[in-house]
Write a protein that holds these residues in place. Structure first.
Motif, PDB file in Angstrom:
ATOM      1  N   PHE A   1       0.825  -1.206   0.000  1.00  9.42           N
ATOM      2  CA  PHE A   1       0.000   0.000   0.000  1.00  9.42           C
ATOM      3  C   PHE A   1       0.862   1.259   0.000  1.00  9.42           C
ATOM      4  CE2 PHE A   1      -1.523   3.308   2.936  1.00  9.42           C
ATOM      5  CZ  PHE A   1      -2.604   3.807   2.218  1.00  9.42           C
ATOM      6  N   LEU A   2       1.869   1.302   0.860  1.00 15.40           N
ATOM      7  CA  LEU A   2       2.702   2.495   0.964  1.00 15.40           C
ATOM      8  C   LEU A   2       3.530   2.717  -0.302  1.00 15.40           C
ATOM      9  CD1 LEU A   2       3.916   2.228   4.670  1.00 15.40           C
ATOM     10  CD2 LEU A   2       2.185   3.776   3.734  1.00 15.40           C
ATOM     11  N   GLU A   3       3.951   1.640  -0.940  1.00 14.52           N
ATOM     12  CA  GLU A   3       4.690   1.791  -2.196  1.00 14.52           C
ATOM     13  C   GLU A   3       3.787   2.352  -3.293  1.00 14.52           C
ATOM     14  OE1 GLU A   3       6.281  -2.108  -2.784  1.00 14.52           O
ATOM     15  OE2 GLU A   3       8.114  -1.689  -1.621  1.00 14.52           O
ATOM     16  N   LYS A   4       2.527   1.910  -3.334  1.00 14.33           N
ATOM     17  CA  LYS A   4       1.590   2.453  -4.314  1.00 14.33           C
ATOM     18  C   LYS A   4       1.264   3.908  -3.996  1.00 14.33           C
ATOM     19  CE  LYS A   4       0.102   0.723  -7.312  1.00 14.33           C
ATOM     20  NZ  LYS A   4       0.478   0.768  -8.751  1.00 14.33           N
ATOM     21  N   LEU A   5       1.062   4.226  -2.714  1.00  9.05           N
ATOM     22  CA  LEU A   5       0.800   5.603  -2.313  1.00  9.05           C
ATOM     23  C   LEU A   5       1.950   6.517  -2.722  1.00  9.05           C
ATOM     24  CD1 LEU A   5      -1.079   7.545  -0.664  1.00  9.05           C
ATOM     25  CD2 LEU A   5       0.274   6.936   1.348  1.00  9.05           C
ATOM     26  N   SER A   6       3.173   6.004  -2.644  1.00  9.03           N
ATOM     27  CA  SER A   6       4.360   6.809  -2.966  1.00  9.03           C
ATOM     28  C   SER A   6       4.474   7.110  -4.450  1.00  9.03           C
ATOM     29  CB  SER A   6       5.625   6.092  -2.488  1.00  9.03           C
ATOM     30  OG  SER A   6       5.668   6.038  -1.080  1.00  9.03           O
ATOM     31  N   GLU A   7       3.711   6.434  -5.286  1.00  4.04           N
ATOM     32  CA  GLU A   7       3.735   6.692  -6.718  1.00  4.04           C
ATOM     33  C   GLU A   7       2.827   7.837  -7.135  1.00  4.04           C
ATOM     34  OE1 GLU A   7       2.661   3.069  -8.668  1.00  4.04           O
ATOM     35  OE2 GLU A   7       4.553   2.051  -8.208  1.00  4.04           O
ATOM     36  N   LEU A   8       1.999   8.318  -6.213  1.00  2.00           N
ATOM     37  CA  LEU A   8       0.955   9.276  -6.580  1.00  2.00           C
ATOM     38  C   LEU A   8       1.462  10.712  -6.596  1.00  2.00           C
ATOM     39  CD1 LEU A   8      -2.140   7.924  -4.619  1.00  2.00           C
ATOM     40  CD2 LEU A   8      -1.329   7.319  -6.917  1.00  2.00           C
ATOM     41  N   SER A   9       1.007  11.442  -7.590  1.00  2.00           N
ATOM     42  CA  SER A   9       1.172  12.893  -7.661  1.00  2.00           C
ATOM     43  C   SER A   9      -0.192  13.531  -7.457  1.00  2.00           C
ATOM     44  CB  SER A   9       1.738  13.304  -9.028  1.00  2.00           C
ATOM     45  OG  SER A   9       3.001  12.717  -9.256  1.00  2.00           O
ATOM     46  N   GLY A  10      -0.194  14.851  -7.320  1.00  5.93           N
ATOM     47  CA  GLY A  10      -1.454  15.557  -7.166  1.00  5.93           C
ATOM     48  C   GLY A  10      -1.491  16.349  -5.879  1.00  5.93           C
ATOM     49  N   ARG A  11      -2.692  16.536  -5.369  1.00  7.31           N
ATOM     50  CA  ARG A  11      -2.885  17.284  -4.121  1.00  7.31           C
ATOM     51  C   ARG A  11      -4.121  16.718  -3.442  1.00  7.31           C
ATOM     52  NH1 ARG A  11      -5.134  22.961  -3.063  1.00  7.31           N
ATOM     53  NH2 ARG A  11      -4.335  23.435  -0.979  1.00  7.31           N
ATOM     54  N   PHE A  12      -3.898  15.935  -2.395  1.00  6.74           N
ATOM     55  CA  PHE A  12      -5.013  15.179  -1.824  1.00  6.74           C
ATOM     56  C   PHE A  12      -4.742  14.816  -0.378  1.00  6.74           C
ATOM     57  CE2 PHE A  12      -1.973  12.230  -3.710  1.00  6.74           C
ATOM     58  CZ  PHE A  12      -1.767  11.305  -2.683  1.00  6.74           C
ATOM     59  N   ALA A  13      -5.796  14.434   0.301  1.00  6.90           N
ATOM     60  CA  ALA A  13      -5.717  13.736   1.578  1.00  6.90           C
ATOM     61  C   ALA A  13      -6.397  12.392   1.381  1.00  6.90           C
ATOM     62  CB  ALA A  13      -6.406  14.525   2.686  1.00  6.90           C
ATOM     63  N   LEU A  14      -5.984  11.403   2.142  1.00  7.35           N
ATOM     64  CA  LEU A  14      -6.541  10.053   2.021  1.00  7.35           C
ATOM     65  C   LEU A  14      -6.992   9.564   3.381  1.00  7.35           C
ATOM     66  CD1 LEU A  14      -6.959   7.335   0.434  1.00  7.35           C
ATOM     67  CD2 LEU A  14      -4.633   6.738   1.179  1.00  7.35           C
ATOM     68  N   ALA A  15      -8.240   9.104   3.444  1.00  9.63           N
ATOM     69  CA  ALA A  15      -8.751   8.438   4.644  1.00  9.63           C
ATOM     70  C   ALA A  15      -8.864   6.948   4.331  1.00  9.63           C
ATOM     71  CB  ALA A  15     -10.117   9.001   5.038  1.00  9.63           C
ATOM     72  N   LEU A  16      -8.287   6.119   5.195  1.00 14.90           N
ATOM     73  CA  LEU A  16      -8.293   4.664   4.989  1.00 14.90           C
ATOM     74  C   LEU A  16      -8.917   3.995   6.207  1.00 14.90           C
ATOM     75  CD1 LEU A  16      -7.237   2.229   3.234  1.00 14.90           C
ATOM     76  CD2 LEU A  16      -5.236   2.247   4.724  1.00 14.90           C
ATOM     77  N   TYR A  17      -9.928   3.180   5.947  1.00 10.18           N
ATOM     78  CA  TYR A  17     -10.540   2.381   7.022  1.00 10.18           C
ATOM     79  C   TYR A  17     -10.275   0.925   6.690  1.00 10.18           C
ATOM     80  CZ  TYR A  17     -13.981   0.490  10.276  1.00 10.18           C
ATOM     81  OH  TYR A  17     -14.593  -0.196  11.296  1.00 10.18           O
ATOM     82  N   GLU A  18      -9.473   0.286   7.543  1.00  7.20           N
ATOM     83  CA  GLU A  18      -9.038  -1.075   7.229  1.00  7.20           C
ATOM     84  C   GLU A  18      -8.990  -1.890   8.520  1.00  7.20           C
ATOM     85  OE1 GLU A  18      -6.574  -4.418   5.997  1.00  7.20           O
ATOM     86  OE2 GLU A  18      -5.979  -2.940   7.507  1.00  7.20           O
ATOM     87  N   HIS A  19      -9.793  -2.950   8.553  1.00  9.14           N
ATOM     88  CA  HIS A  19      -9.866  -3.833   9.724  1.00  9.14           C
ATOM     89  C   HIS A  19     -10.136  -3.061  11.013  1.00  9.14           C
ATOM     90  CE1 HIS A  19      -7.476  -7.060   7.334  1.00  9.14           C
ATOM     91  NE2 HIS A  19      -8.781  -7.142   7.113  1.00  9.14           N
ATOM     92  N   GLY A  20     -11.076  -2.125  10.933  1.00  6.26           N
ATOM     93  CA  GLY A  20     -11.515  -1.398  12.119  1.00  6.26           C
ATOM     94  C   GLY A  20     -10.677  -0.196  12.491  1.00  6.26           C
TER      95      GLY A  20
END
Length: 485
Positions: free
Chosen positions: A97-116
């Motif tokens: 997940f972190l490697e894929k996140l590190s590929e992103l450009s742009g301007r954003f915030a991300l909220a992740l809900y995973e296993h509670g």
């Protein structure tokens, strides 16, 4: 209703567990009523309708992107598809997940809900600002510190006022608060390369994931960076109309080179003050645009054109920030004249890859050294600044061991200066437009940091990419100096 009331909390959002958010201030409450509401696991997200959003779900797990994102590595140019990929990667492993996140450009915030668990992430350099409540009374995370303060009844913090009104602070060329200081009590900014669990208040470092391999083949790296920047610019061009700020500097020349294939479709502008540097910016940018037949204009204050309702504008501008920190007049020009729906392409963040703090001298890692990097004024010896640097180290895990073999000077520029200066700068202009920078990509920045220190100081990669993509741009002086084409 005032002429600029609709700009309050522009491009703002709030994630909270409050059952019925209420603001004491009437304008804040009226503004908030216009926000779209989205359920997200046990919480709700409220956001300005102009904020791009993308939600992906898998069973009870979910990923929500707030803002603009693209991936120049795999070519994905759609936020919904990106959110789905992030969620799929997280189901495999956190590292994936972190490697894929590190590929992103742009301007954003991300909220992740995973296993509670609820986690909040920023883009590579936290250009989409994220502030969070530390009181422990519930979950409240937002793009705007002022929105949280208005909602929760918080006053300007003693530390923020101390720094902001300090005479030495006012002499600093760039205005930024130190460490994790936010304008209001009980609030902090989420800094780059960390994640937040807003339920527990825990901050966890997510980068670096490992040791940075030194560049083994410079020509190949130069070709790769040139291709990634060109591809990224073309992906952005396919998504949205663009206006690009152009100066006499190297960074905007680099961005312009990446945009060569569609430069005729862009509009370029330069803002001008009485500062000789800005006059040089204007002259050089105008000469470049004239040479290549590109559209260019100058943003300069005109009392006849812009003085109307200035006080009303300044009131809203300040309410979005908490403390004034930039050029109110320039942002009023943006608010009055910026073409709706057009993104501002800036060239900041390049500083991270150019060893820009190399002129501060080399000192060992400690709070005192970070204070030297924070400011060149005698305020670097202020006990409150030193305390802020120690808090930054403790909360974010900014330690030599955690930073692996990355130069802590570079990562301080990345995590502290980009967050506390650039993030706030973009929050100002959100009243008129969204903003993107080609350098705002964790994986690209890491690649650029892999070349030797002296090569970064000499800007070797920047000149090399420009020569590959648009060499004629170097026929014009860079900040007054001509370099070989």
């Amino acid at each position: 209703m005032g002429h600029y009331d609709a700009l309050l909390y522009r491009r703002g959002w709030l994630l909270t567990d409050l059952p019925d958010p209420q603001f004491a201030d009437a304008l804040s409450q009226e503004t908030f009523k216009r926000f779209t509401v989205m359920p997200f696991a046990r919480w709700r997200v409220f956001y300005d309708p102009c904020v791009p959003t993308a939600l992906a779900t898998s069973g009870k797990n979910a990923a929500l992107l707030l803002g603009f994102a693209l991936n120049p590595f795999d070519g994905c140019n759609d936020e919904t598809a990106i959110a789905k990929k992030l969620l799929d990667c997280r189901s495999r492993s956190e590292r994936c997940f972190l490697e894929k996140l590190s590929e992103l450009s742009g301007r954003f915030a991300l909220a992740l809900y995973e296993h509670g668990n609820l986690e909040i992430y920023t883009d590579a350099c936290a250009t989409r600002t994220v502030f969070y409540d530390t009181s422990g009374c519930g979950v409240a995370v937002s793009s705007h510190a002022t929105l949280l303060a208005d909602l929760l009844g918080y006053e300007l913090s003693d530390d923020a006022c101390y720094f902001f009104y300090h005479p030495l602070y006012r002499t600093a060329p760039l205005k930024r608060l130190p460490g994790l200081t936010a304008p209001f009590e009980h609030l902090r900014p989420l800094t780059p390369n960390t994640k937040l669990n807003p339920v527990t208040g825990q901050i966890t470092r997510i980068f670096p994931l490992g040791v940075l391999p030194p560049c083994a083949d410079y020509p190949t790296l130069e070709r790769e960076i040139a291709a990634l920047m060109k591809r990224q610019a073309e992906m952005l061009h396919r998504r949205t109309p663009i206006q690009m700020s152009l100066s006499a500097g190297l960074d905007s020349r680099f961005t312009l080179a990446a945009c060569r294939s569609f430069a005729d479709d862009l509009h370029f502008f330069t803002h001008q003050t009485k500062n000789p540097v800005h006059r040089e910016d204007t002259a050089t940018a105008a000469a470049i645009c004239n040479r290549f037949g590109l559209s260019h204009s100058i943003y300069q204050w005109d009392n006849q054109r812009y003085k109307s309702n200035f006080d009303e504008f300044e009131t809203i501008w300040l309410r979005n920030l908490g403390l004034p920190r930039g050029l109110a007049w320039l942002n009023k020009i943006y608010a009055d004249d910026w073409p709706e729906g057009t993104v501002h392409l800036r060239s900041n963040i390049a500083e991270v890859a150019k060893a820009d703090l190399s002129d501060r001298g080399r000192y060992p890692f400690c709070p005192q050294t970070l204070a030297r990097l924070y400011t060149t004024t005698p305020m670097q010896n202020d006990p409150r600044v030193l305390d802020a640097m120690q808090e930054f180290i403790d909360v974010t895990g900014f330690t030599e061991r955690n930073l692996r073999n990355y130069d802590f000077y570079d990562l301080f520029e990345w995590e502290q200066i980009m967050c506390q200066w650039l993030g706030w700068l973009l929050l100002e202009s959100d009243i008129a437009h969204d903003t993107v920078q080609l350098f705002n990509n964790r994986k690209i920045l890491s690649k650029m940091l892999s070349i030797p220190y002296e090569d970064r100081k000499s800007r070797k990669l920047f000149f090399g990419v420009i020569r590959r993509l648009w060499p004629e741009l170097l026929e014009f002086p860079v900040n007054g100096t001509l370099y070989p084409v």
